[in-house]
Scaffold this motif. Structure first.
Motif, PDB file in Angstrom:
ATOM      1  N   LYS A 180       0.833  -1.210   0.000  1.00 34.34           N
ATOM      2  CA  LYS A 180       0.000   0.000   0.000  1.00 34.34           C
ATOM      3  C   LYS A 180       0.871   1.265   0.000  1.00 34.34           C
ATOM      4  O   LYS A 180       0.472   2.288  -0.577  1.00 34.34           O
ATOM      5  CB  LYS A 180      -0.954  -0.009   1.189  1.00 34.34           C
ATOM      6  CG  LYS A 180      -0.303  -0.205   2.539  1.00 34.34           C
ATOM      7  CD  LYS A 180      -1.368  -0.449   3.613  1.00 34.34           C
ATOM      8  CE  LYS A 180      -0.719  -0.724   4.968  1.00 34.34           C
ATOM      9  NZ  LYS A 180      -1.740  -1.068   6.009  1.00 34.34           N
ATOM     10  N   ALA A 222       1.804   1.791  -3.545  1.00 36.11           N
ATOM     11  CA  ALA A 222       0.681   2.311  -4.327  1.00 36.11           C
ATOM     12  C   ALA A 222       0.489   3.801  -4.094  1.00 36.11           C
ATOM     13  O   ALA A 222       0.180   4.559  -5.023  1.00 36.11           O
ATOM     14  CB  ALA A 222      -0.595   1.549  -3.966  1.00 36.11           C
ATOM     15  N   SER A 231       5.973   1.084  -9.738  1.00 42.53           N
ATOM     16  CA  SER A 231       5.245   0.257 -10.702  1.00 42.53           C
ATOM     17  C   SER A 231       5.951  -1.078 -10.902  1.00 42.53           C
ATOM     18  O   SER A 231       5.310  -2.127 -10.986  1.00 42.53           O
ATOM     19  CB  SER A 231       5.105   0.985 -12.039  1.00 42.53           C
ATOM     20  OG  SER A 231       4.272   2.112 -11.927  1.00 42.53           O
ATOM     21  N   LEU A 238       5.329  -3.258  -7.745  1.00 47.42           N
ATOM     22  CA  LEU A 238       3.967  -3.804  -7.722  1.00 47.42           C
ATOM     23  C   LEU A 238       3.774  -4.839  -8.817  1.00 47.42           C
ATOM     24  O   LEU A 238       3.081  -5.841  -8.625  1.00 47.42           O
ATOM     25  CB  LEU A 238       2.954  -2.664  -7.872  1.00 47.42           C
ATOM     26  CG  LEU A 238       2.849  -1.706  -6.679  1.00 47.42           C
ATOM     27  CD1 LEU A 238       1.960  -0.516  -7.019  1.00 47.42           C
ATOM     28  CD2 LEU A 238       2.309  -2.430  -5.446  1.00 47.42           C
ATOM     29  N   PHE A 257      -4.675  -7.712  -4.782  1.00 46.74           N
ATOM     30  CA  PHE A 257      -4.635  -6.273  -5.041  1.00 46.74           C
ATOM     31  C   PHE A 257      -5.969  -5.575  -4.763  1.00 46.74           C
ATOM     32  O   PHE A 257      -6.065  -4.357  -4.932  1.00 46.74           O
ATOM     33  CB  PHE A 257      -4.220  -6.024  -6.493  1.00 46.74           C
ATOM     34  CG  PHE A 257      -2.745  -6.094  -6.724  1.00 46.74           C
ATOM     35  CD1 PHE A 257      -1.979  -4.943  -6.845  1.00 46.74           C
ATOM     36  CD2 PHE A 257      -2.106  -7.320  -6.816  1.00 46.74           C
ATOM     37  CE1 PHE A 257      -0.610  -5.004  -7.052  1.00 46.74           C
ATOM     38  CE2 PHE A 257      -0.735  -7.399  -7.036  1.00 46.74           C
ATOM     39  CZ  PHE A 257       0.017  -6.236  -7.149  1.00 46.74           C
ATOM     40  N   LEU A 295      -5.829  -2.491  -2.625  1.00 45.36           N
ATOM     41  CA  LEU A 295      -5.207  -1.330  -3.267  1.00 45.36           C
ATOM     42  C   LEU A 295      -6.187  -0.650  -4.216  1.00 45.36           C
ATOM     43  O   LEU A 295      -6.194   0.583  -4.337  1.00 45.36           O
ATOM     44  CB  LEU A 295      -3.943  -1.748  -4.016  1.00 45.36           C
ATOM     45  CG  LEU A 295      -2.832  -2.395  -3.193  1.00 45.36           C
ATOM     46  CD1 LEU A 295      -1.572  -2.569  -4.037  1.00 45.36           C
ATOM     47  CD2 LEU A 295      -2.526  -1.578  -1.952  1.00 45.36           C
ATOM     48  N   TYR A 324      -6.838   2.398  -1.807  1.00 47.35           N
ATOM     49  CA  TYR A 324      -5.619   3.190  -2.022  1.00 47.35           C
ATOM     50  C   TYR A 324      -5.529   3.763  -3.439  1.00 47.35           C
ATOM     51  O   TYR A 324      -4.446   4.097  -3.909  1.00 47.35           O
ATOM     52  CB  TYR A 324      -4.376   2.349  -1.683  1.00 47.35           C
ATOM     53  CG  TYR A 324      -4.273   2.055  -0.210  1.00 47.35           C
ATOM     54  CD1 TYR A 324      -3.664   2.955   0.655  1.00 47.35           C
ATOM     55  CD2 TYR A 324      -4.844   0.902   0.325  1.00 47.35           C
ATOM     56  CE1 TYR A 324      -3.600   2.704   2.015  1.00 47.35           C
ATOM     57  CE2 TYR A 324      -4.789   0.646   1.689  1.00 47.35           C
ATOM     58  CZ  TYR A 324      -4.164   1.548   2.532  1.00 47.35           C
ATOM     59  OH  TYR A 324      -4.101   1.310   3.889  1.00 47.35           O
ATOM     60  N   LEU A 330      -5.531   2.767  -6.477  1.00 46.63           N
ATOM     61  CA  LEU A 330      -4.528   2.228  -7.388  1.00 46.63           C
ATOM     62  C   LEU A 330      -4.874   2.540  -8.843  1.00 46.63           C
ATOM     63  O   LEU A 330      -4.022   3.009  -9.611  1.00 46.63           O
ATOM     64  CB  LEU A 330      -4.404   0.709  -7.194  1.00 46.63           C
ATOM     65  CG  LEU A 330      -3.411  -0.005  -8.120  1.00 46.63           C
ATOM     66  CD1 LEU A 330      -2.007   0.553  -7.924  1.00 46.63           C
ATOM     67  CD2 LEU A 330      -3.425  -1.512  -7.864  1.00 46.63           C
TER      68      LEU A 330
END
Length: 485
Positions: free
Chosen positions: A114, A117, A131, A134, A145, A148, A152, A154
């Protein structure tokens, strides 16, 4: 001190452990200066260049690197040094996670995803590194995910980054066309864009339920695709990733109105598919045949575009990708046009995925009709695809006219184009075929050739590789032999 580059084996291991120990101590030591910590991170980064070294880092070491990467005090008077330390630690993490799969789960177990992100939009350097981190978490971990996406932002952060790149690429193109000084043009960062697109592709591949939240991103991706300067060999990053990302997105989505979709924008509905065709044309002319397997996603994307296109656009795509009538002065596939190049590649023995992709594209362009397909490309190019896909050979091909009694010439649709007779095998106009200048065979020569053919069939039959029937045997069984004196 002995240079790290000269260390190897246990000496290198000891040095790396000392660096990590100093970093762990420094993370809690308020007297350790930010400059000293940065130097330790720089030295560590220079050493994480192999799987052997990456395997030395423990779960505790990953936690220490994450402390420097994500949780530094950016409000202190040393914020610039802390940001530089953060990015250096991110590089260490990205290298370790790439080289040591086990470390990815350490990262996940520490709940650091997180933080990555949230940092996607801090700068383009952070975009690239976060990036990539992740992206690596989509493999060999148990991380989900969903949190996220839902808590978050994403998807929104990924969209912001791609949209930001789109603005820069458009501005760069406009500036170069107007002859602006290079110093006034925006600095492009294709590496950061590539990493973001790779992450987007994997997320929509493994979490297709979230692909709908990227509807607005389609326009930004297409904007980059039509403005980016193509290299001589165009199928390379970030063009490759732009194409791949589009494959997993819902291109049929209509964000505002039915006559203004991202794929066929109202102001210029031709620009996107023409750009894809231009990339394909450049690829087939500049890449070796064995390298063209990289163009398979592009061919697949063109099939998707054709499927979604309105009828006028479909007709235009057919004119660009199928052989024109002017090419029928010679057998199809003999000219230097893009359709001829595609026909030749549709029978490639060294690029099987491309061969299948192009044949499928040509079949789609023929409205999935076998008769139209044979007429468009000739039976010589169509036969393999029809056979492997269990599609029946149309009536009228190779003289098959089993329905003549119905009063309609079953081969007319296939053997005539614009009212001119064509050879259904080669696609060439009959009136342009060369005249046979060879003298007619004598009866004795015919007998000799028949005997050779009989022997060849007998040898082939004896191998057991294929179950063939000698045509002479078949003729005898059918009663087509006549005894003569």
């Amino acid at each position: 001190m002995e240079k790290l580059e000269a260390l190897n084996g246990s000496a290198k291991g000891n040095e790396i452990r000392n660096l990590l120990q100093s970093l762990e101590t420094g993370s809690e030591d308020k007297n350790s200066t930010p400059s000293a910590k940065l130097q330790l991170l720089v030295r560590l980064k220079s050493q994480i260049v192999s799987a052997e070294v990456a395997s030395l880092l423990t779960e505790s070491d990953i936690r220490t690197l994450c402390h420097y990467a994500f949780y530094g005090d950016l409000h202190s008077e040393y914020s610039d040094l802390i940001i530089e330390s953060s990015q250096t630690a991110l590089k260490c993490l990205a290298n370790v996670l790439l080289l040591n799969k086990t470390s990815r789960q350490f990262f996940v177990d520490g709940s650091h995803a997180k933080a990555a992100a949230k940092m996607l939009n801090r700068s383009q350097e952070d975009e690239l590194l976060c990036s990539r981190i992740l992206f690596l978490l989509t493999y060999d971990t148990n991380f989900e995910f969903d949190e996220l996406f839902e808590n978050y932002h994403l998807a929104q952060n990924i969209h912001k980054n791609i949209a930001f790149h789109a603005v820069k690429y458009v501005r760069y193109k406009e500036g170069t066309e107007q002859g602006e000084n290079a110093d006034s043009l925006p600095v492009l960062n294709p590496a950061a864009l590539t990493e973001t697109l790779k992450l987007l592709f994997n997320l929509t591949q493994f979490y297709p339920r979230y692909s709908g939240v990227f509807i607005d991103t389609i326009e930004a991706i297409l904007e980059i695709l039509i403005t980016i300067k193509l290299q001589q060999q165009p199928i390379q990053p970030p063009v490759t990733q732009l194409i791949n990302a589009l494959l997993n997105l819902d291109l049929s989505a209509v964000p505002d109105s039915e006559d203004n979709t991202p794929l066929f924008p109202k102001e210029n509905p031709h620009q996107n598919y023409l750009r894809l065709i231009a990339i394909l044309n450049s690829a087939v002319r500049n890449l070796k045949e064995e390298e063209l397997e990289t163009a398979v996603p592009l061919v697949t994307l063109l099939r998707r575009v054709y499927e979604l296109a309105p009828n006028p656009i479909k007709a235009e795509m057919q004119s660009h990708l199928l052989p024109s009538n002017s090419e029928r002065a010679q057998p199809l596939g003999k000219s230097d046009s893009l359709p001829s190049q595609l026909l030749r590649l549709s029978t490639s023995p060294i690029a099987p995925n491309l061969r299948e992709g192009i044949s499928s594209l040509l079949f789609e362009l023929s409205d999935k009709d076998a008769t139209t397909f044979v007429r468009n490309v000739g039976y010589g190019f169509a036969a393999g695809f029809l056979m492997t896909h269990s599609l029946s050979v149309p009536d009228g091909t190779l003289g098959n006219t089993s329905n003549e009694g119905e009063g309609i010439d079953p081969g007319e649709k296939m053997t005539k184009v614009d009212g001119r007779e064509i050879n259904p095998i080669t696609g060439q106009r009959r009136d342009m075929e060369p005249e046979d200048s060879l003298p007619e065979m004598t009866d004795e020569e015919k007998e000799q050739e028949a005997e050779k053919l009989f022997v060849l069939f007998e040898r082939l039959k004896a191998t057991g590789v294929m179950n063939v029937v000698n045509p002479v045997e078949q003729a005898a069984r059918d009663g087509r032999f006549e005894e003569i004196d």
